[in-house]
Every structure is written in C-alpha cells, then in structure tokens.
Design a protein around this motif. Structure first.
Motif, PDB file in Angstrom:
ATOM      1  N   PRO A  26     -13.933 -11.649 -13.948  1.00  0.00           N
ATOM      2  CA  PRO A  26     -14.519 -12.726 -14.842  1.00  0.00           C
ATOM      3  C   PRO A  26     -13.822 -14.259 -14.501  1.00  0.00           C
ATOM      4  O   PRO A  26     -13.929 -15.385 -14.868  1.00  0.00           O
ATOM      5  N   GLY A  27     -12.767 -14.007 -13.488  1.00  0.00           N
ATOM      6  CA  GLY A  27     -11.895 -15.402 -13.251  1.00  0.00           C
ATOM      7  C   GLY A  27     -11.861 -15.874 -11.958  1.00  0.00           C
ATOM      8  O   GLY A  27     -12.781 -15.595 -11.129  1.00  0.00           O
ATOM      9  N   ALA A  28     -11.163 -16.662 -11.317  1.00  0.00           N
ATOM     10  CA  ALA A  28     -10.920 -16.961 -10.022  1.00  0.00           C
ATOM     11  C   ALA A  28      -9.424 -16.974  -9.352  1.00  0.00           C
ATOM     12  O   ALA A  28      -8.498 -17.184 -10.502  1.00  0.00           O
ATOM     13  N   ILE A  29      -9.170 -17.210  -8.291  1.00  0.00           N
ATOM     14  CA  ILE A  29      -8.044 -17.300  -7.811  1.00  0.00           C
ATOM     15  C   ILE A  29      -8.304 -18.572  -6.972  1.00  0.00           C
ATOM     16  O   ILE A  29      -9.241 -18.645  -6.112  1.00  0.00           O
ATOM     17  N   ILE A  30      -7.281 -19.477  -7.057  1.00  0.00           N
ATOM     18  CA  ILE A  30      -7.321 -20.958  -6.418  1.00  0.00           C
ATOM     19  C   ILE A  30      -6.054 -20.813  -5.356  1.00  0.00           C
ATOM     20  O   ILE A  30      -4.916 -20.716  -5.742  1.00  0.00           O
ATOM     21  N   ALA A  48       1.127 -27.222 -16.379  1.00  0.00           N
ATOM     22  CA  ALA A  48       0.031 -26.507 -16.473  1.00  0.00           C
ATOM     23  C   ALA A  48       0.030 -25.169 -15.824  1.00  0.00           C
ATOM     24  O   ALA A  48      -0.985 -24.367 -16.205  1.00  0.00           O
ATOM     25  N   PHE A  49       1.257 -24.749 -15.196  1.00  0.00           N
ATOM     26  CA  PHE A  49       1.397 -23.562 -14.580  1.00  0.00           C
ATOM     27  C   PHE A  49       2.178 -22.637 -15.388  1.00  0.00           C
ATOM     28  O   PHE A  49       3.326 -22.887 -15.395  1.00  0.00           O
ATOM     29  N   SER A  50       1.869 -21.308 -15.512  1.00  0.00           N
ATOM     30  CA  SER A  50       2.807 -20.314 -15.971  1.00  0.00           C
ATOM     31  C   SER A  50       3.238 -19.404 -15.057  1.00  0.00           C
ATOM     32  O   SER A  50       2.510 -18.873 -14.406  1.00  0.00           O
ATOM     33  N   SER A  51       4.584 -19.199 -14.909  1.00  0.00           N
ATOM     34  CA  SER A  51       4.994 -18.203 -14.142  1.00  0.00           C
ATOM     35  C   SER A  51       4.877 -16.840 -15.062  1.00  0.00           C
ATOM     36  O   SER A  51       4.495 -15.896 -14.198  1.00  0.00           O
ATOM     37  N   ILE A 303      -2.666 -22.953 -17.156  1.00  0.00           N
ATOM     38  CA  ILE A 303      -2.691 -22.621 -18.541  1.00  0.00           C
ATOM     39  C   ILE A 303      -3.457 -23.592 -19.157  1.00  0.00           C
ATOM     40  O   ILE A 303      -3.636 -23.875 -20.518  1.00  0.00           O
ATOM     41  N   SER A 304      -3.435 -24.816 -18.623  1.00  0.00           N
ATOM     42  CA  SER A 304      -4.286 -26.027 -19.275  1.00  0.00           C
ATOM     43  C   SER A 304      -4.826 -26.749 -18.172  1.00  0.00           C
ATOM     44  O   SER A 304      -4.340 -26.912 -17.036  1.00  0.00           O
ATOM     45  N   ASP A 305      -5.952 -27.176 -18.077  1.00  0.00           N
ATOM     46  CA  ASP A 305      -6.795 -27.933 -17.160  1.00  0.00           C
ATOM     47  C   ASP A 305      -5.771 -28.968 -16.430  1.00  0.00           C
ATOM     48  O   ASP A 305      -5.268 -29.887 -17.143  1.00  0.00           O
ATOM     49  N   THR A 306      -5.881 -29.083 -15.234  1.00  0.00           N
ATOM     50  CA  THR A 306      -5.204 -30.185 -14.303  1.00  0.00           C
ATOM     51  C   THR A 306      -6.121 -30.586 -13.258  1.00  0.00           C
ATOM     52  O   THR A 306      -7.106 -29.846 -12.885  1.00  0.00           O
ATOM     53  N   VAL A 307      -5.623 -31.832 -12.717  1.00  0.00           N
ATOM     54  CA  VAL A 307      -6.001 -32.240 -11.357  1.00  0.00           C
ATOM     55  C   VAL A 307      -5.165 -32.116 -10.212  1.00  0.00           C
ATOM     56  O   VAL A 307      -4.172 -32.825 -10.539  1.00  0.00           O
ATOM     57  N   ALA A 315      -8.032 -23.951 -16.839  1.00  0.00           N
ATOM     58  CA  ALA A 315      -7.031 -23.015 -17.374  1.00  0.00           C
ATOM     59  C   ALA A 315      -7.667 -21.605 -17.319  1.00  0.00           C
ATOM     60  O   ALA A 315      -8.712 -21.554 -17.291  1.00  0.00           O
ATOM     61  N   GLY A 316      -6.738 -20.655 -17.147  1.00  0.00           N
ATOM     62  CA  GLY A 316      -7.197 -19.176 -17.024  1.00  0.00           C
ATOM     63  C   GLY A 316      -7.450 -18.791 -15.447  1.00  0.00           C
ATOM     64  O   GLY A 316      -7.780 -17.677 -14.975  1.00  0.00           O
TER      65      GLY A 316
END
Ligand code: HEM
Length: 421
Positions: A26-30, A48-51, A303-307, A315-316
């Motif tokens: 359902p998601g994606a890996i960047i 924005a990034f969660s360990s 965990i929160s939209d970023t650019v 997020a996600g």
C-alpha cells in the motif's frame, strides 16, 4: 541488489536520477542517493523522518527498547544517560581491560607447535569480539555459556532480516524471539549484583550512569540497552576487522607497512595515548569502512510531508539512504573501487570533500555512539594481530559478501595464518 548493491544503485541512478520511488504494497520506498540526501535525512532538521518507524519493522520484535529506534525527546533522554558510559576516562579503562583478553584470544588461533595453518577468520573474530563484549560490556567471563549466548545473538540478528514477519516455530523470527528470551534472562539475573557494586564495564556503568540533569535508567531500560549494545558492537566490529584482514591480505605491502609501524611502537599492548600515533592503521580502518561499511543502508519513515531538492516525500513513505553508495561516488573519491588508505592522509583528505562523504557511523542525532570505542577496539586487535601473525589468501581469491543485515563473508574468509611471534 543482493549480489552487487552499489552497481544496482548506480544503474538505477543513471535511469532515474538520485531520488526514486518504488511502490511497495500500500505504500512506497523512496531511495535517496548522494551525500546531500544522506545529510538531509539523517540530520532531519524538520523532524520529518522517524527512526522508530524506520527501524521497528526490522528490529522491533527482537530489540524492543533499542535506542536506535527512538525519536525526539525520548531518544535525547536515553542518549544523555548512555553517553556517560562512553566518556573518555571509561574508554581508557575498557582499553586497559581488553589488552590481555585480546592477547589470550588470538594466541590460541594457532597451536603452540603450529608455525602456520589454514583458518577461517570470521568465526575467530566473532568469537574474540564476543569474549571481549562479555568482559568489557557485561563484566563476566562467558566460558561454558558462551556458545548459548552467541547462538542467542546470532538468532536475534538474523531475525532482523527475516522475510516472514510472523513468529512460526522453528523459523527465523521465532528463533530470534527465543534468543532474546535467553539474553533477557541472563541480564536480569546479573542486574542486582551490578546495581550493588560499581565495576569497569558498560553494564555497571549503565546501572550507575546519571545525566547532568540527574536522569537514570530503569532496570528494563538497562536490559534493553545492553542487548542492543552488545549486538551493535560485536557484529559491526567483527565485520570491520574481517574486511581489514581481507584487504591487508590482498595488499601485503600495506600489511607489512602497518607491521613495521606496530613493531616500532615497542609494546605488545596499546595504551590510549598510543592510538593517535597509529596514523596508517587509522587510514586503513577508514578505508575498510569506506569500501564495506558494516551497515550498508539505513531506513527511516517519513512522518510529515517534506520536500528535498524539489522532490515531494509524503508521510507514510519509507526512505532508504545508502552510505555504501556514497562511498563509491567518483565525484567524491579518486578511483573509488581501489584500496588506497592514503586518501585519508592529511595531504589528500578525500573524506573532507563533503561533511557526509564518509558515513559508516551515520550522522545526525543517531550517529553511532560507539564510534570511538569501535576505533579503539579495532586498533587494539589489529596491533596485536600484526605483531603476532602474517596472513595471506589464495591467489585470485575474492571474498564473497553478504551485505544485509550486517556485512559479512559468505565463506568465513579462509586465510593462511603464519606465526611470527
Ligand atoms: C565499526 C563499527 C561500527 C559501525 C560501522 C557502526 C555503525 C552505526 C551506524 C551507521 C549507526 C546509526 C544507525 C542509524 O542512524 O539508523 C549506529 C548507531 C549506534 N551504534 Fe554503532 N557502529 C559500530 C560500532 C558500535 C559499537 C562498538 C557500539 C557500542 C559500544 C555501537 C553502538 C551503537 C548505538 C547504541 C547506536 C544507536 C545510537 C542512537 O540511536 O542514538 N556501535 N552505529
């Protein structure tokens, strides 16, 4: 990807640029490549990034409470207390304790009447680092329980990459969870004794550590940190030593150069103040960590939209950064494929071309807390090895690697060891 991680990433980079998205369920890996991307993700300035969300899918079941999988205030709180056990005076004592244990360990690699023999280096190094972990980390001698403890560690680490994430009896994750139970039982039994006295080992340090703000670890935190720390320390250090031994066998002129320097120090066991003088050994260790960082990639979850440089990360989405790819970038390193420790010399300083050019220990808030300890331990072992043995590999031999979860040889690294002292 499993056969040639860097080649795979470089091929995809040519097709898609430094950032791309791989749909996954359902998601994606960047995937984010290059030193700027590694810096952006690991420094994590906008939070924005969660360990936690990055690591828990891999290590959550077998290493609950691991500091590497914590975020924000909780992470800062735990790290402040843990830092106390890594202060310079403690490192000095750990090194003093390790000297005789290294001597004892490596001396047994050949029998007294054996001038030379074939050996598999990786199992020997793992055993040695586990024995050192027992004395310097736990403050105990493992002896008859060493095998059980080693099996438990191997099972917990293997469980981190188990494809099947359900604990089915007999399969990898189940074995990892069982392994963890063995470790928890062992640490819990030792804890009251460790609380009662203050000895020179990490376990005791954790029991007594107090941050400047007066914060202290609970019993459960100590157990969780000890289990994670022993894994983080022993697998990464044996990986580094294996790569160094392999590279120095491929480049005997470097092995000899380091040996000459080791002999010139005029002492069998190093003290803390000697470490800085072993410049060439430092370069060789850094070069080994460049060519094969024990941890080839690091996961985070957005965990929160970023650019980042015009790319939107939502997020996600899971994000992967790859120190190993950065270490082979021709824009940063001269002939990146070649073993060339002098690239780290003051005259060349290739690692200074970007703050995140050389990142085997990560960066940002989660940068490896054991970096100085690892350097000290690797140097102490290599010094004694160089004085005691000369080692070589069969002509044309190339060590086959398994890169995940922690880099190691698939074949144990067969060498011929020859006693010189
Ligand atoms: C050459 C050996 C080592 C390498 C290459 C290495 C590599 C790393 C890396 C890349 C990270 C960051 C992971 C991330 O950001 O997701 C890390 C974290 C960590 N390492 Fe190491 N490590 C080594 C040795 C050690 C040793 C000897 C210890 C303990 C004595 C240790 C303890 C830790 C701990 C506790 C963390 C988590 C820190 C935090 O999250 O704040 N490591 N290590």
């Amino acid at each position: 990807m499993r056969k040639d991680l860097v080649g795979y990433l470089q091929r995809l980079e040519k097709m898609h640029g430094p950032v791309w998205r791989t749909p996954m369920g359902p998601g994606a890996i960047i995937t984010m490549l290059g030193p700027d991307a590694v810096e952006f993700v690991l420094k994590n300035r906008d939070g924005a990034f969660s360990s936690n969300r990055g690591w828990v899918p891999f290590i959550g079941r077998v290493f609950p409470g691991a500091i590497m999988a914590m975020d924000g205030d909780e992470h800062r709180y735990q790290r402040r207390i843990m830092q106390v056990a890594f202060r310079k005076s403690a490192l000095r004592t750990y090194l003093e304790q390790m000297g005789p244990a290294i001597d004892l360990g490596i001396n047994a690699w050949l029998k007294p009447d054996e001038p030379s023999a074939a050996r598999q280096m990786y199992p020997l190094l793992k055993q040695l680092t586990l024995d050192l972990a027992a004395s310097v980390f736990m403050g105990v001698e493992l002896r008859e329980s060493a095998k059980e403890l080693n099996r438990a560690f191997v099972a917990t680490v293997a469980a981190s990459i188990s494809i099947i994430r359900v604990a089915i009896p007999g399969l990898t994750l189940w074995r990892g969870i069982r392994g963890r139970e063995v470790l928890v039982k062992r640490f819990r039994a030792l804890l009251p004794g460790k609380r009662a006295t203050h000895t020179a080992d990490f376990f005791s340090e954790f029991c007594h550590a107090q941050s400047e703000q007066g914060e202290r670890f609970t019993d459960q935190e100590i157990i969780d940190h000890m289990i994670f720390l022993m894994m983080a320390a022993h697998d990464t250090t044996s990986s580094t030593l294996t790569t160094m031994i392999y590279l120095l066998a491929r480049h005997p002129e470097w092995q000899e150069r380091l040996r000459v320097k080791a002999v010139s120090m005029g002492k069998a066991q190093l003290e803390h103040d000697d470490l800085e003088q072993l410049e060439e050994l430092s370069w060789s260790m850094r070069e080994a960590l460049r060519l094969t960082p024990p941890l080839t990639s690091m996961p985070r979850m957005c965990i929160s939209d970023t650019v980042y440089q015009g790319y939107r990360i939502k997020a996600g989405q899971m994000v992967g950064v790859y120190p190993m790819h950065v270490h082979y970038m021709p824009s940063l390193w001269t002939n990146p494929q070649s073993f060339d420790p002098e690239r780290f010399s003051p005259a060349r300083q290739e690692d200074k071309r970007h703050a995140f050019a050389w990142v085997p220990f990560g960066g940002g808030a989660h940068v490896c807390i054991g970096q100085h300890f690892a350097t000290l331990q690797v140097k102490a072992i290599m010094h004694q090895l160089l004085l005691r043995y000369r080692w070589s590999i069969a002509p044309g031999y190339a060590m086959p690697y398994q890169l995940v979860p922690i880099a190691k040889p698939r074949d144990g690294l067969p060498v011929t060891l020859q006693r010189i002292a």
